[in-house]
Design an enzyme around this catalytic site. Structure first.
Site, PDB file in Angstrom:
ATOM      1  CE  LYS A  24      83.965  -5.916  64.351  1.00  0.00           C
ATOM      2  NZ  LYS A  24      85.062  -6.725  63.826  1.00  0.00           N
ATOM      3  CD  GLU A  84      89.729   8.843  63.337  1.00  0.00           C
ATOM      4  OE1 GLU A  84      89.063   8.181  64.170  1.00  0.00           O
ATOM      5  OE2 GLU A  84      90.949   8.674  63.141  1.00  0.00           O
ATOM      6  N   GLY A 138      86.827  -5.362  59.983  1.00  0.00           N
ATOM      7  CA  GLY A 138      86.508  -4.113  59.271  1.00  0.00           C
ATOM      8  C   GLY A 138      86.888  -4.167  57.806  1.00  0.00           C
ATOM      9  NE  ARG A 139      92.891  -6.429  57.992  1.00  0.00           N
ATOM     10  CZ  ARG A 139      92.864  -6.412  59.316  1.00  0.00           C
ATOM     11  NH1 ARG A 139      92.182  -5.469  59.942  1.00  0.00           N
ATOM     12  NH2 ARG A 139      93.494  -7.321  60.022  1.00  0.00           N
ATOM     13  CG  HIS A 144     101.731   9.551  30.954  1.00  0.00           C
ATOM     14  ND1 HIS A 144     102.191  10.122  29.794  1.00  0.00           N
ATOM     15  CD2 HIS A 144     100.888   8.550  30.586  1.00  0.00           C
ATOM     16  CE1 HIS A 144     101.631   9.503  28.753  1.00  0.00           C
ATOM     17  NE2 HIS A 144     100.837   8.545  29.209  1.00  0.00           N
ATOM     18  CE  LYS A 146      89.787   2.438  65.619  1.00  0.00           C
ATOM     19  NZ  LYS A 146      88.690   1.494  65.536  1.00  0.00           N
TER      20      LYS A 146
HETATM   21  C1  G6Q Z   1      89.798  -2.723  59.778  1.00  0.00           C
HETATM   22  C2  G6Q Z   1      90.229  -1.951  60.928  1.00  0.00           C
HETATM   23  C3  G6Q Z   1      89.871  -0.489  60.882  1.00  0.00           C
HETATM   24  C4  G6Q Z   1      88.418  -0.184  61.213  1.00  0.00           C
HETATM   25  C5  G6Q Z   1      88.272   1.312  61.440  1.00  0.00           C
HETATM   26  C6  G6Q Z   1      86.851   1.729  61.753  1.00  0.00           C
HETATM   27  O1  G6Q Z   1      89.958  -3.900  59.650  1.00  0.00           O
HETATM   28  O2  G6Q Z   1      89.803  -2.551  62.089  1.00  0.00           O
HETATM   29  O3  G6Q Z   1      90.186   0.088  59.638  1.00  0.00           O
HETATM   30  O4  G6Q Z   1      87.573  -0.618  60.200  1.00  0.00           O
HETATM   31  O5  G6Q Z   1      89.136   1.700  62.479  1.00  0.00           O
HETATM   32  O6  G6Q Z   1      86.366   1.081  62.876  1.00  0.00           O
HETATM   33  P1  G6Q Z   1      84.840   1.139  63.225  1.00  0.00           P
HETATM   34  O7  G6Q Z   1      84.058   0.483  62.155  1.00  0.00           O
HETATM   35  O8  G6Q Z   1      84.694   0.442  64.552  1.00  0.00           O
HETATM   36  O9  G6Q Z   1      84.476   2.611  63.330  1.00  0.00           O
END
Ligand code: G6Q
Length: 545
Positions: free
Chosen positions: A208, A214, A269-270, A386, A506
């Site tokens: 986003k 990463e 994001g989620r 299990h 971050k």
């Molecule tokens: C989700 C969070 C987080 C995010 C990641 C990746 O709700 O905000 O998990 O999706 O940190 O972020 P980017 O899409 O900006 O790389």
């Protein structure tokens, strides 16, 4: 509407005293008192059947919980979310994942602009691109069609696509290989690419912000791997596309913004699996299946928006969670899907729930004096049986469980499905009713073993039973949990849509990285523990020992 603090709501105190009244009543008793409990405490909507009878609740509990939802202003919060109000107050953003699955023609306004046409424009662009990859019309730099798709993203830009891809693998085009790289550990990207031909591989860089370390590190490594093998910088244009809201950074990376798929700041994001973040999924399963999934989401959205609280699946699930979390002191929720394809669902829900409701201040910034989001975990049945089910059955902790199962299998093979589902039903039954001392003795168990083989029971669970794992069913299920999390966040008066803990992560690593990378870095200046660890790492990182 302004709502008093949670523990000052009239219903809160009534729920506390009601809990004291019924805490000692066993589920065995509740079922004996109400023989039709199994059907009375069940709900069916949007293709999902929920049996919540094996919960430690009576009709009075449910009345009080529904009253709590009403007093909490849930109705107006639902309306505010669906109408694009900026309910993510700390980031001053609307929260409109529901717009991602709104049918063409529906109108939802943000800052005076209808966002639905934009959603459909991106879906069309995704469908056209997915069609080209699936048919082989899109050629790589050397003229070969794409056979491998690698999504590079993390958190919300990874967990949704990988969960949904695994869930719908049966619907995927098997000639395509799909992989997901998220971890900054180089072993992730190395293993994901080692057996792939760069000339046949497409990378989707999903971020986003397009600033996540990463994802960018993995994307640069993949870029170098591709350019080195194909011997030409221009290969990037045919082997990399982006999903982002940040066109400037995408261009800086070298991806043609014509090959960028956009979304909006009102998609968290989620909550983004059904936005362009799901591009890898759409390529795998095709635009039509993706649309079916969106239909499933929308069906659950409509149910949530319109159904009375007492017959509303996300509301009931959310309230039952509040009941255990706040009145029984339960700290956790196990989500146990009895379907191999849902192998990543618990991990996905873990982020959805824990990142949303892992908060300690209310909307006004005041420290809360009650427990908020639970620890969410689980793995698909029957594997957990299990392993850790022992603790659920006979440990000292109260662990409410959600069991998720399907009446039809996608792989009818001999007895497998009936065996799977026999376990599914048997577990919820055993958890609820247990095994008494008399039962154990009647089995002829020797005296010294008797106490060890008693199962107290009275462990609550919900059973979600669906017909078949289709794209629609997946959409319904995910939307159910999204809205459940929102219901709970509303009751707890917190902002379920920010994530400052993630933002902190971050920043933190960024401070230490130069201390590890530059050979002449000054001695570390942290606490004595961190200093010693960094010194040791620096000494040994070359591997010379
Ligand atoms: C989700 C969070 C987080 C995010 C990641 C990746 O709700 O905000 O998990 O999706 O940190 O972020 P980017 O899409 O900006 O790389």
């Amino acid at each position: 509407m302004s709502v008093p603090k949670l523990r000052q709501l009239a219903t809160w105190g009534r729920l506390e005293s009601h809990q004291r009244e019924i805490a000692a009543i066993h589920l065995r008793q509740l079922f004996a008192d109400e023989p039709d409990r199994g059907t009375r405490y069940s709900l069916e909507a949007a293709g999902v059947y929920l049996d919540y009878s094996k919960n430690r609740v009576t009709a009075k509990t449910l009345d009080l919980l529904v009253q709590l939802a009403e007093e909490s202003g849930l109705r107006s919060r639902i309306d505010a979310m669906f109408s694009g109000e900026k309910i993510n107050v700390t980031e001053r953003r609307a929260v409109l994942h529901v717009a991602l699955r709104a049918p063409r023609g529906q109108q939802i306004f943000v800052d005076g602009k209808d966002v639905v046409p934009g959603v459909h424009a991106v879906l069309e662009k995704m469908a056209a691109f997915a069609g080209q990859i699936r048919s082989g019309a899109w050629k790589g730099h050397t003229g070969k069609p794409i056979k491998n798709v690698v999504n590079i993203g993390i958190g919300g830009s990874d967990l949704g696509p990988v969960m949904a891809y695994e869930a719908l693998r049966d619907y995927s085009q098997r000639s395509l290989t799909c992989r997901f790289v998220s971890n900054v550990d180089g072993s992730d990207v190395a293993e994901a690419t080692r057996d792939l031909d760069p000339a046949e591989t497409l990378f989707i860089v999903s971020s986003k912000t397009f600033t996540t370390i990463e994802t960018l590190t993995n994307a640069h490594t993949a870029r170098a791997w591709c350019v080195q093998a194909l011997g030409d910088e221009r290969a990037v244009a045919r082997h990399f596309v982006a999903v982002s809201t940040n066109a400037a950074e995408v261009a800086k990376f070298g991806i043609d913004t014509a090959n960028m798929f956009g979304f909006w700041d009102w998609v968290g994001g989620r909550y983004s699996v059904d936005s362009a973040i799901g591009l890898s999924l759409m390529i795998a399963v095709g635009p039509e299946n993706f649309r079916q999934m969106l239909n499933g989401f929308h069906e659950m959205d409509e149910h949530f928006r319109t159904a009375p609280f007492a017959r509303n699946l996300p509301v009931i699930l959310g309230l039952l969670g509040v009941w255990y979390n706040n009145f029984f002191g339960a700290e956790t929720l196990a989500v146990l899907p009895y379907d191999h394809y849902l192998g990543r669902l618990s991990a996905y829900l873990q982020q959805l729930d824990m990142e949303s409701n892992g908060k300690q201040v209310d909307l006004a910034g005041n420290r809360v004096d009650y427990s908020t989001g639970p620890i969410v975990w689980g793995t698909p049945g029957t594997n957990g049986q299990h392993a850790y089910y022992q603790l659920i059955h006979q440990g000292t902790k109260l662990i409410p469980c959600d069991f998720i199962g399907f009446c039809q299998t996608l792989n009818p093979l001999g007895r497998h499905h009936d065996l799977l589902m026999a376990n599914f039903f048997a577990q919820t039954e055993a958890l609820a009713f247990g095994k008494t001392e008399a039962d154990v003795r009647a089995d002829g168990v020797p005296d010294f073993q008797v106490p060890h083989r008693i199962f107290a029971g009275n462990h609550p669970s919900n059973t979600l039973l669906l017909e078949r794992l289709t794209p629609e069913a997946l959409g319904r299920l995910v939307a159910l949990y999204e809205h459940k999390v929102f219901v709970q966040g509303t009751i707890w008066q917190i902002n379920s849509f920010d994530q400052w803990g993630v933002e902190l992560g971050k920043v933190l690593a960024g401070r230490i990285t130069p201390e590890l990378e530059s050979p002449g870095a000054p001695p570390p200046a942290h606490d004595s523990s961190t200093n010693a660890l960094i010194r040791r790492y620096r000494r040994l990182k070359g591997g010379a020992g």
